[in-house]
Design a protein around this motif. Structure first.
Motif, PDB file in Angstrom:
ATOM      1  N   TRP A 134       0.984  -1.370  -0.061  1.00 46.45           N
ATOM      2  CA  TRP A 134      -0.084   0.068   0.141  1.00 46.45           C
ATOM      3  C   TRP A 134       0.997   1.265   0.115  1.00 46.45           C
ATOM      4  CZ3 TRP A 134      -3.861  -1.432   4.588  1.00 46.45           C
ATOM      5  CH2 TRP A 134      -5.050  -2.381   3.864  1.00 46.45           C
ATOM      6  N   TYR A 135       0.377   2.272  -0.807  1.00 48.80           N
ATOM      7  CA  TYR A 135       1.043   3.550  -0.539  1.00 48.80           C
ATOM      8  C   TYR A 135       0.779   4.100   0.887  1.00 48.80           C
ATOM      9  CZ  TYR A 135       1.944   3.412  -5.536  1.00 48.80           C
ATOM     10  OH  TYR A 135       2.281   2.900  -6.721  1.00 48.80           O
ATOM     11  N   PRO A 136       1.533   5.011   1.365  1.00 46.41           N
ATOM     12  CA  PRO A 136       1.168   5.464   2.881  1.00 46.41           C
ATOM     13  C   PRO A 136      -0.156   6.275   2.979  1.00 46.41           C
ATOM     14  CG  PRO A 136       3.402   6.053   2.215  1.00 46.41           C
ATOM     15  CD  PRO A 136       2.683   5.635   1.154  1.00 46.41           C
ATOM     16  N   PHE A 137      -0.764   6.812   2.297  1.00 49.93           N
ATOM     17  CA  PHE A 137      -2.049   7.358   2.317  1.00 49.93           C
ATOM     18  C   PHE A 137      -3.223   6.695   2.198  1.00 49.93           C
ATOM     19  CE2 PHE A 137      -0.829   8.053  -2.201  1.00 49.93           C
ATOM     20  CZ  PHE A 137      -1.839   7.482  -2.890  1.00 49.93           C
ATOM     21  N   LYS A 138      -3.329   5.466   1.765  1.00 47.51           N
ATOM     22  CA  LYS A 138      -4.246   4.624   1.372  1.00 47.51           C
ATOM     23  C   LYS A 138      -5.315   4.652   2.350  1.00 47.51           C
ATOM     24  CE  LYS A 138      -5.873   0.243  -0.324  1.00 47.51           C
ATOM     25  NZ  LYS A 138      -7.003  -0.070   0.698  1.00 47.51           N
ATOM     26  N   LEU A 139      -4.979   4.216   3.401  1.00 45.59           N
ATOM     27  CA  LEU A 139      -6.363   4.078   4.380  1.00 45.59           C
ATOM     28  C   LEU A 139      -6.863   5.331   5.052  1.00 45.59           C
ATOM     29  CD1 LEU A 139      -4.767   1.211   6.749  1.00 45.59           C
ATOM     30  CD2 LEU A 139      -6.553   0.913   5.107  1.00 45.59           C
ATOM     31  N   GLU A 140      -5.906   6.352   5.178  1.00 45.80           N
ATOM     32  CA  GLU A 140      -6.379   7.745   5.542  1.00 45.80           C
ATOM     33  C   GLU A 140      -7.578   8.424   4.414  1.00 45.80           C
ATOM     34  OE1 GLU A 140      -5.039  12.308   6.581  1.00 45.80           O
ATOM     35  OE2 GLU A 140      -3.546  10.658   6.243  1.00 45.80           O
ATOM     36  N   LEU A 141      -7.053   8.361   3.171  1.00 41.31           N
ATOM     37  CA  LEU A 141      -7.878   8.989   2.270  1.00 41.31           C
ATOM     38  C   LEU A 141      -9.244   7.994   2.034  1.00 41.31           C
ATOM     39  CD1 LEU A 141      -7.482  11.158   0.380  1.00 41.31           C
ATOM     40  CD2 LEU A 141      -6.625   9.652  -1.281  1.00 41.31           C
ATOM     41  N   GLN A 142      -8.976   6.625   1.942  1.00 48.19           N
ATOM     42  CA  GLN A 142     -10.339   5.905   1.792  1.00 48.19           C
ATOM     43  C   GLN A 142     -11.180   5.911   2.920  1.00 48.19           C
ATOM     44  OE1 GLN A 142      -8.282   1.949   0.882  1.00 48.19           O
ATOM     45  NE2 GLN A 142      -9.833   1.941  -0.711  1.00 48.19           N
ATOM     46  N   LEU A 143     -10.573   5.965   4.231  1.00 52.56           N
ATOM     47  CA  LEU A 143     -11.490   6.180   5.416  1.00 52.56           C
ATOM     48  C   LEU A 143     -12.259   7.464   5.361  1.00 52.56           C
ATOM     49  CD1 LEU A 143     -12.292   4.918   8.071  1.00 52.56           C
ATOM     50  CD2 LEU A 143     -10.623   5.839   9.212  1.00 52.56           C
ATOM     51  N   LYS A 144     -11.612   8.545   4.964  1.00 51.50           N
ATOM     52  CA  LYS A 144     -12.452   9.885   4.960  1.00 51.50           C
ATOM     53  C   LYS A 144     -13.308   9.750   3.927  1.00 51.50           C
ATOM     54  CE  LYS A 144      -8.474  12.816   6.420  1.00 51.50           C
ATOM     55  NZ  LYS A 144      -7.412  13.712   6.240  1.00 51.50           N
ATOM     56  N   VAL A 145     -13.008   9.356   2.676  1.00 51.02           N
ATOM     57  CA  VAL A 145     -14.300   9.198   1.557  1.00 51.02           C
ATOM     58  C   VAL A 145     -15.287   8.328   2.037  1.00 51.02           C
ATOM     59  CG1 VAL A 145     -14.714   8.397  -0.616  1.00 51.02           C
ATOM     60  CG2 VAL A 145     -12.338   9.574  -0.199  1.00 51.02           C
ATOM     61  N   ARG A 177     -20.820  11.210  -9.519  1.00 54.05           N
ATOM     62  CA  ARG A 177     -19.208  11.229  -9.414  1.00 54.05           C
ATOM     63  C   ARG A 177     -19.075  12.821  -8.575  1.00 54.05           C
ATOM     64  NH1 ARG A 177     -15.631  15.047 -11.539  1.00 54.05           N
ATOM     65  NH2 ARG A 177     -13.716  14.374 -12.413  1.00 54.05           N
ATOM     66  N   SER A 178     -18.130  12.757  -7.729  1.00 55.10           N
ATOM     67  CA  SER A 178     -17.736  13.829  -7.028  1.00 55.10           C
ATOM     68  C   SER A 178     -16.126  13.844  -7.212  1.00 55.10           C
ATOM     69  CB  SER A 178     -18.134  13.775  -5.699  1.00 55.10           C
ATOM     70  OG  SER A 178     -19.367  13.690  -5.505  1.00 55.10           O
ATOM     71  N   THR A 179     -15.565  14.991  -6.605  1.00 46.82           N
ATOM     72  CA  THR A 179     -14.157  15.158  -6.188  1.00 46.82           C
ATOM     73  C   THR A 179     -14.006  15.009  -4.813  1.00 46.82           C
ATOM     74  OG1 THR A 179     -14.276  17.556  -6.173  1.00 46.82           O
ATOM     75  CG2 THR A 179     -14.084  16.701  -8.185  1.00 46.82           C
ATOM     76  N   LEU A 180     -12.539  14.997  -4.294  1.00 51.30           N
ATOM     77  CA  LEU A 180     -12.255  15.149  -2.974  1.00 51.30           C
ATOM     78  C   LEU A 180     -12.709  16.440  -2.445  1.00 51.30           C
ATOM     79  CD1 LEU A 180      -8.807  13.132  -3.026  1.00 51.30           C
ATOM     80  CD2 LEU A 180     -11.036  12.102  -2.295  1.00 51.30           C
ATOM     81  N   ARG A 181     -12.423  17.426  -3.203  1.00 47.83           N
ATOM     82  CA  ARG A 181     -12.736  18.733  -2.534  1.00 47.83           C
ATOM     83  C   ARG A 181     -14.291  18.796  -2.498  1.00 47.83           C
ATOM     84  NH1 ARG A 181      -9.681  23.195  -4.138  1.00 47.83           N
ATOM     85  NH2 ARG A 181      -9.012  22.010  -6.182  1.00 47.83           N
ATOM     86  N   GLU A 182     -15.095  18.377  -3.432  1.00 41.61           N
ATOM     87  CA  GLU A 182     -16.560  18.486  -2.945  1.00 41.61           C
ATOM     88  C   GLU A 182     -17.127  17.661  -1.972  1.00 41.61           C
ATOM     89  OE1 GLU A 182     -17.648  19.267  -7.917  1.00 41.61           O
ATOM     90  OE2 GLU A 182     -17.799  16.931  -6.845  1.00 41.61           O
ATOM     91  N   LEU A 183     -16.399  16.537  -1.595  1.00 39.82           N
ATOM     92  CA  LEU A 183     -16.734  15.863  -0.421  1.00 39.82           C
ATOM     93  C   LEU A 183     -16.166  16.438   0.845  1.00 39.82           C
ATOM     94  CD1 LEU A 183     -16.192  12.349  -2.030  1.00 39.82           C
ATOM     95  CD2 LEU A 183     -18.315  13.345  -1.502  1.00 39.82           C
ATOM     96  N   GLY A 184     -15.414  17.329   0.710  1.00 43.48           N
ATOM     97  CA  GLY A 184     -14.724  17.738   2.020  1.00 43.48           C
ATOM     98  C   GLY A 184     -13.543  17.023   2.359  1.00 43.48           C
ATOM     99  N   VAL A 185     -12.889  16.277   1.615  1.00 45.16           N
ATOM    100  CA  VAL A 185     -11.839  15.333   1.837  1.00 45.16           C
ATOM    101  C   VAL A 185     -10.607  15.965   1.382  1.00 45.16           C
ATOM    102  CG1 VAL A 185     -10.745  13.195   1.615  1.00 45.16           C
ATOM    103  CG2 VAL A 185     -13.283  13.286   1.972  1.00 45.16           C
ATOM    104  N   ALA A 186      -9.527  16.231   2.455  1.00 41.18           N
ATOM    105  CA  ALA A 186      -8.316  16.695   2.014  1.00 41.18           C
ATOM    106  C   ALA A 186      -6.971  15.899   2.297  1.00 41.18           C
ATOM    107  CB  ALA A 186      -8.145  18.136   2.608  1.00 41.18           C
ATOM    108  N   VAL A 216      -2.351  14.794  -1.947  1.00 43.25           N
ATOM    109  CA  VAL A 216      -3.391  14.261  -3.002  1.00 43.25           C
ATOM    110  C   VAL A 216      -3.966  15.630  -3.572  1.00 43.25           C
ATOM    111  CG1 VAL A 216      -5.345  12.937  -3.345  1.00 43.25           C
ATOM    112  CG2 VAL A 216      -3.347  11.921  -2.020  1.00 43.25           C
ATOM    113  N   ASP A 217      -4.222  15.328  -4.926  1.00 43.50           N
ATOM    114  CA  ASP A 217      -4.783  16.606  -5.616  1.00 43.50           C
ATOM    115  C   ASP A 217      -6.273  16.365  -5.267  1.00 43.50           C
ATOM    116  OD1 ASP A 217      -6.047  18.030  -7.377  1.00 43.50           O
ATOM    117  OD2 ASP A 217      -5.214  17.161  -9.185  1.00 43.50           O
ATOM    118  N   PRO A 218      -6.851  17.550  -4.742  1.00 44.29           N
ATOM    119  CA  PRO A 218      -8.253  17.732  -4.280  1.00 44.29           C
ATOM    120  C   PRO A 218      -9.221  17.470  -5.509  1.00 44.29           C
ATOM    121  CG  PRO A 218      -7.096  19.918  -4.248  1.00 44.29           C
ATOM    122  CD  PRO A 218      -6.249  18.946  -4.451  1.00 44.29           C
TER     123      PRO A 218
END
Length: 358
Positions: free
Chosen positions: A93-104, A153-162, A166-168
């Motif tokens: 896994w890349y280091p950001f995987k769990l954090e980013l997926q959990l936020k989404v 479809r959304s973006t991380l920015r629209e979902l409030g995930v930062a 990672v590109d928002p």
């Protein structure tokens, strides 16, 4: 299940050479896992001794060799978290995987699972964004790319995930996808983060447990796709794959078996999906026929070429395979050497979304 606990399950079998890197990729996550459950499925190499060196949060389960589905089920039975990630022991896994997926997933509570893109790295070379390429190929062939596969479809920015790395504007696709997923199973277990509430189990002893598992998940839950690679997928030679040799013919037959278990011959599908079904089914049967022809199994090649033509009568490639299956053996051997070996052999390799067994 505790709302605050994040579990990771790593099944392994004779993977002492790659298992440490897999575990390390979990330990260095920016979102720490509360429990890392390694299931040793009867390894006969140095795996057992290797695992003795790990302490919390790594938990070891040892069992007799019962296969990948059983190992994953043993891990799921032990997991106590609200969320669970699956990681095969030859992936990282890349280091950001769990954090980013959990936020989404917290931003989209209707999701039962969120998968991502992946980069293939290993003995068979490097292949970036394998899932995205598979989507693009499916879009070219059937007009069913990401934007049609998923209703929303959304973006991380629209979902409030930062996330600082990672590109928002990274896209997130999601929604009810059962019929599309059934036609084209894109999910790879190592990329997925799952919500454990109401989660089923892998069918042990089945040759299509991954496809079966995700189809059942999609029957009751939304599925999401984060359009960003989050793992290095181990691209090993066939003899070093986690589940041993797996060929195109057997792989595609597993997918067809899993699909038919739910939809028979496609009668339960909506009209547009029946068209996708027949086109994709014809493609699978054609690839199976080509594989058998390359092995010199002319009878099987002929049978699957005919099945491909029954689904889509107007396809020259299947007629070509059928003709070769009936041709003199010397001709066939010469053509197979020319077109189905060396660079031509690359055409026989399955797309990532079509691989269901590791």
């Amino acid at each position: 299940m505790s709302e605050d606990i994040l579990s990771v399950i790593i099944p392994t079998f004779n993977r002492a050479d790659t298992l440490p890197a897999a575990i390390r990729s979990v330990v260095v996550q920016t979102q720490a896992a509360d429990e890392v459950i390694v299931v040793d499925d009867g390894s006969e190499d140095e795996t057992s001794e290797l695992l003795e060196s790990y302490g919390p949060p790594v938990t070891i389960i040892r069992q007799a060799n019962r296969g990948l589905a059983s190992a994953r089920n043993s891990g799921l039975a032990r997991a106590t978290g609200r969320w669970v990630g699956l990681l095969d022991s030859d992936d990282e896994w890349y280091p950001f995987k769990l954090e980013l997926q959990l936020k989404v997933m917290k931003a989209l509570p209707r999701l039962g699972g969120l998968f991502t893109d992946m980069d293939g790295v290993g003995e068979r070379g490097r292949h970036d964004r394998m899932v995205s390429d598979a989507f693009d190929d499916f879009d070219r062939r059937y007009g069913l790319g990401k934007s049609r596969f998923f209703p929303y479809r959304s973006t991380l920015r629209e979902l409030g995930v930062a996330h600082r790395h990672v590109d928002p504007d990274t896209a997130v696709y999601y929604g009810p996808v059962l019929q599309h997923l059934w036609v084209k199973p894109f999910l790879m277990p190592s990329t997925v983060l799952l919500a454990t509430e109401g989660l089923g189990r892998f069918t042990e002893g089945a040759r299509w447990s991954d496809v079966d598992f995700f189809i059942r998940l999609a029957q009751t839950r939304w599925i999401g796709y984060l359009d960003l690679p989050s793992i290095c997928y181990g691209q090993w030679q066939e003899g070093r794959r986690l589940s041993g040799p797996t060929y195109v013919a057997e792989r595609y037959q597993r997918i067809v078996s899993a699909q038919e278990a739910y939809y028979g011959q496609g009668q339960s599908l909506r009209a547009e999906h029946r068209r996708y079904y027949r086109a994709q089914r014809a493609y699978y049967f054609h690839r199976i026929a080509v594989e058998y022809l390359g092995r010199g199994e002319r009878g099987r090649a002929m049978r699957f070429a005919l099945r491909s033509l029954m689904e889509r009568p107007r396809q020259r490639a299947a007629y070509a395979v059928l003709a070769l299956a009936c041709a003199p053996r010397a001709w066939v051997a010469q053509i197979v050497r020319r077109y189905f070996t060396a660079p031509g052999r690359a055409a026989l390799r399955p797309a990532v979304g079509e691989s269901v067994s590791r």
